[in-house]
Write a protein that holds these residues in place. Sequence first.
Motif, PDB file in Angstrom:
ATOM      1  N   MET A 179       2.313   1.922  -3.405  1.00  8.16           N
ATOM      2  CA  MET A 179       1.327   2.445  -4.361  1.00  8.16           C
ATOM      3  C   MET A 179       0.907   3.868  -4.027  1.00  8.16           C
ATOM      4  O   MET A 179       0.750   4.697  -4.929  1.00  8.16           O
ATOM      5  CB  MET A 179       0.093   1.530  -4.400  1.00  8.16           C
ATOM      6  CG  MET A 179       0.337   0.199  -5.094  1.00  8.16           C
ATOM      7  SD  MET A 179      -1.176  -0.776  -5.323  1.00  8.16           S
ATOM      8  CE  MET A 179      -1.548  -1.245  -3.632  1.00  8.16           C
ATOM      9  N   GLN A 180       0.747   4.159  -2.750  1.00  5.06           N
ATOM     10  CA  GLN A 180       0.215   5.462  -2.359  1.00  5.06           C
ATOM     11  C   GLN A 180       1.301   6.511  -2.206  1.00  5.06           C
ATOM     12  O   GLN A 180       1.326   7.501  -2.941  1.00  5.06           O
ATOM     13  CB  GLN A 180      -0.584   5.310  -1.053  1.00  5.06           C
ATOM     14  CG  GLN A 180      -1.817   4.431  -1.230  1.00  5.06           C
ATOM     15  CD  GLN A 180      -2.490   4.077   0.088  1.00  5.06           C
ATOM     16  OE1 GLN A 180      -2.087   4.542   1.148  1.00  5.06           O
ATOM     17  NE2 GLN A 180      -3.508   3.233   0.028  1.00  5.06           N
ATOM     18  N   ASP A 197       3.860   6.291  -5.299  1.00  3.55           N
ATOM     19  CA  ASP A 197       3.286   6.549  -6.622  1.00  3.55           C
ATOM     20  C   ASP A 197       3.652   5.467  -7.632  1.00  3.55           C
ATOM     21  O   ASP A 197       3.805   5.741  -8.819  1.00  3.55           O
ATOM     22  CB  ASP A 197       3.740   7.920  -7.156  1.00  3.55           C
ATOM     23  CG  ASP A 197       3.154   9.067  -6.358  1.00  3.55           C
ATOM     24  OD1 ASP A 197       2.024   8.914  -5.863  1.00  3.55           O
ATOM     25  OD2 ASP A 197       3.823  10.110  -6.228  1.00  3.55           O
ATOM     26  N   ARG A 198       3.800   4.233  -7.171  1.00  3.12           N
ATOM     27  CA  ARG A 198       4.081   3.146  -8.097  1.00  3.12           C
ATOM     28  C   ARG A 198       2.770   2.562  -8.616  1.00  3.12           C
ATOM     29  O   ARG A 198       1.847   2.306  -7.847  1.00  3.12           O
ATOM     30  CB  ARG A 198       4.897   2.048  -7.422  1.00  3.12           C
ATOM     31  CG  ARG A 198       6.332   2.424  -7.097  1.00  3.12           C
ATOM     32  CD  ARG A 198       7.022   1.221  -6.440  1.00  3.12           C
ATOM     33  NE  ARG A 198       8.421   1.441  -6.151  1.00  3.12           N
ATOM     34  CZ  ARG A 198       8.885   1.976  -5.036  1.00  3.12           C
ATOM     35  NH1 ARG A 198       8.014   2.392  -4.110  1.00  3.12           N
ATOM     36  NH2 ARG A 198      10.172   2.127  -4.837  1.00  3.12           N
ATOM     37  N   HIS A 199       2.717   2.306  -9.911  1.00  2.00           N
ATOM     38  CA  HIS A 199       1.536   1.656 -10.481  1.00  2.00           C
ATOM     39  C   HIS A 199       1.566   0.187 -10.080  1.00  2.00           C
ATOM     40  O   HIS A 199       2.647  -0.416  -9.985  1.00  2.00           O
ATOM     41  CB  HIS A 199       1.546   1.792 -12.004  1.00  2.00           C
ATOM     42  CG  HIS A 199       0.254   1.366 -12.636  1.00  2.00           C
ATOM     43  ND1 HIS A 199      -0.028   0.045 -12.927  1.00  2.00           N
ATOM     44  CD2 HIS A 199      -0.829   2.091 -13.017  1.00  2.00           C
ATOM     45  CE1 HIS A 199      -1.230  -0.022 -13.478  1.00  2.00           C
ATOM     46  NE2 HIS A 199      -1.732   1.197 -13.536  1.00  2.00           N
ATOM     47  N   PRO A 200       0.405  -0.422  -9.841  1.00  2.00           N
ATOM     48  CA  PRO A 200       0.385  -1.841  -9.474  1.00  2.00           C
ATOM     49  C   PRO A 200       1.148  -2.739 -10.450  1.00  2.00           C
ATOM     50  O   PRO A 200       1.765  -3.725 -10.036  1.00  2.00           O
ATOM     51  CB  PRO A 200      -1.113  -2.169  -9.473  1.00  2.00           C
ATOM     52  CG  PRO A 200      -1.764  -0.882  -9.091  1.00  2.00           C
ATOM     53  CD  PRO A 200      -0.939   0.181  -9.752  1.00  2.00           C
ATOM     54  N   ARG A 227       0.833  -1.211   0.000  1.00  2.00           N
ATOM     55  CA  ARG A 227       0.000   0.000   0.000  1.00  2.00           C
ATOM     56  C   ARG A 227       0.865   1.258   0.000  1.00  2.00           C
ATOM     57  O   ARG A 227       0.575   2.238  -0.686  1.00  2.00           O
ATOM     58  CB  ARG A 227      -0.926  -0.005   1.220  1.00  2.00           C
ATOM     59  CG  ARG A 227      -2.141  -0.921   1.085  1.00  2.00           C
ATOM     60  CD  ARG A 227      -3.045  -0.455  -0.023  1.00  2.00           C
ATOM     61  NE  ARG A 227      -4.246  -1.248  -0.162  1.00  2.00           N
ATOM     62  CZ  ARG A 227      -5.452  -0.841   0.165  1.00  2.00           C
ATOM     63  NH1 ARG A 227      -5.616   0.364   0.685  1.00  2.00           N
ATOM     64  NH2 ARG A 227      -6.509  -1.623  -0.034  1.00  2.00           N
ATOM     65  N   GLU A 287      -7.919  -1.756  -8.515  1.00  2.00           N
ATOM     66  CA  GLU A 287      -6.526  -2.198  -8.607  1.00  2.00           C
ATOM     67  C   GLU A 287      -5.929  -2.505  -7.239  1.00  2.00           C
ATOM     68  O   GLU A 287      -5.191  -3.488  -7.080  1.00  2.00           O
ATOM     69  CB  GLU A 287      -5.682  -1.126  -9.308  1.00  2.00           C
ATOM     70  CG  GLU A 287      -5.998  -0.978 -10.790  1.00  2.00           C
ATOM     71  CD  GLU A 287      -5.157   0.116 -11.439  1.00  2.00           C
ATOM     72  OE1 GLU A 287      -4.652   0.993 -10.699  1.00  2.00           O
ATOM     73  OE2 GLU A 287      -5.007   0.089 -12.673  1.00  2.00           O
ATOM     74  N   ASP A 288      -6.233  -1.655  -6.239  1.00  2.00           N
ATOM     75  CA  ASP A 288      -5.641  -1.892  -4.923  1.00  2.00           C
ATOM     76  C   ASP A 288      -6.175  -3.173  -4.294  1.00  2.00           C
ATOM     77  O   ASP A 288      -5.451  -3.859  -3.559  1.00  2.00           O
ATOM     78  CB  ASP A 288      -5.857  -0.691  -3.996  1.00  2.00           C
ATOM     79  CG  ASP A 288      -7.316  -0.326  -3.824  1.00  2.00           C
ATOM     80  OD1 ASP A 288      -8.152  -0.824  -4.589  1.00  2.00           O
ATOM     81  OD2 ASP A 288      -7.610   0.470  -2.913  1.00  2.00           O
TER      82      ASP A 288
END
Length: 323
Positions: A218-219, A222-225, A215, A301-302
């Motif tokens: 990603m948050q 700022d990494r894309h899944p 998490r 996505e998350d």
Amino acid sequence: MGLFLVHGSDEILVSEHVSDLVRQLVGENDRSLMLEEFGGDYVMSGVTESAQTPPFFTERRVIVVRRDGGFSADDVEVLVAYAADAADFTDLVVEWGSGRVSEPLKKAIKAAGGQIVDPSPPTKARERRAWWETQVEMRGLQFDAAGMNLVIEWLGEDVARFEGLAETLMATYGPKKITADMVKPFLGQRGDALPWDLTDSIDKGNATEALRAARRMMQAGDRHPLQILAQLHNHYTRLAKLDDRGIASLADAESALGIKGFPAEKAYNTFRSIGHDGVRRAFELLSRADSDLRGGTGLEEDVVMDVLVARLARLAPTVSRRR
């Protein structure tokens, strides 16, 4: 004469270090007379020509050179030539930024008695904590153990945010010892996590920590899944190289992986834990998640990533219990 090359993976930290270094070099002198900065469109030979020109109104000259998009081979060649005959009255600071530093330039700077500095924090836990303690001491702050732990854990990889936090805490509390409760109101969003924070937690079967790391990546990171998915795929591809009955020792694993020491030992122990079936199942889960992230499901996505990470983390204890 001073030659300095500052580089690192975090360009904000690099820039901050260059600013601190320039302040030290200029000292109490007139900055407008002593400092010259090159950025944008310029010719490197112009920089070295300026460095070889004696200062007019000050005893020394400070020159900072940076290049958007990185330095070219021609730039490096000119800098190497300058390092061989650097001016005694000039401090030249090369803000390299991120990316691998040219070996000839590193050798030239070291041969000239210059310094190559990477302000990025170490990756090993013990060295990283010592680095943080140094940063805190340099800024005149004091934390109790819980406060220090909270800052390190919360900021994670976003160490560049510490500068602003430190200024705020110093303005608020001064040199008094800061507790965890005192620092909490100033922390904001949690920082990024290292990629191996995720894979290490997965390999240990710690789903809670793995989910937290994913998490944060990603948050705050700022990494894309799909980027995280690629990192996980690389992790299990490395483990798959150990799926060979001929690999019976750490030395065999090091040879198969092409790496030595702790990284090879971690991979070797993880494969021994989850085995062939675990690696095969991991690739099945990664393939399904890849399809879901590309529109194969109606889930967010998350949520797809949460499910994937939790299932991967369950592989180690599940397979271990079967043995």
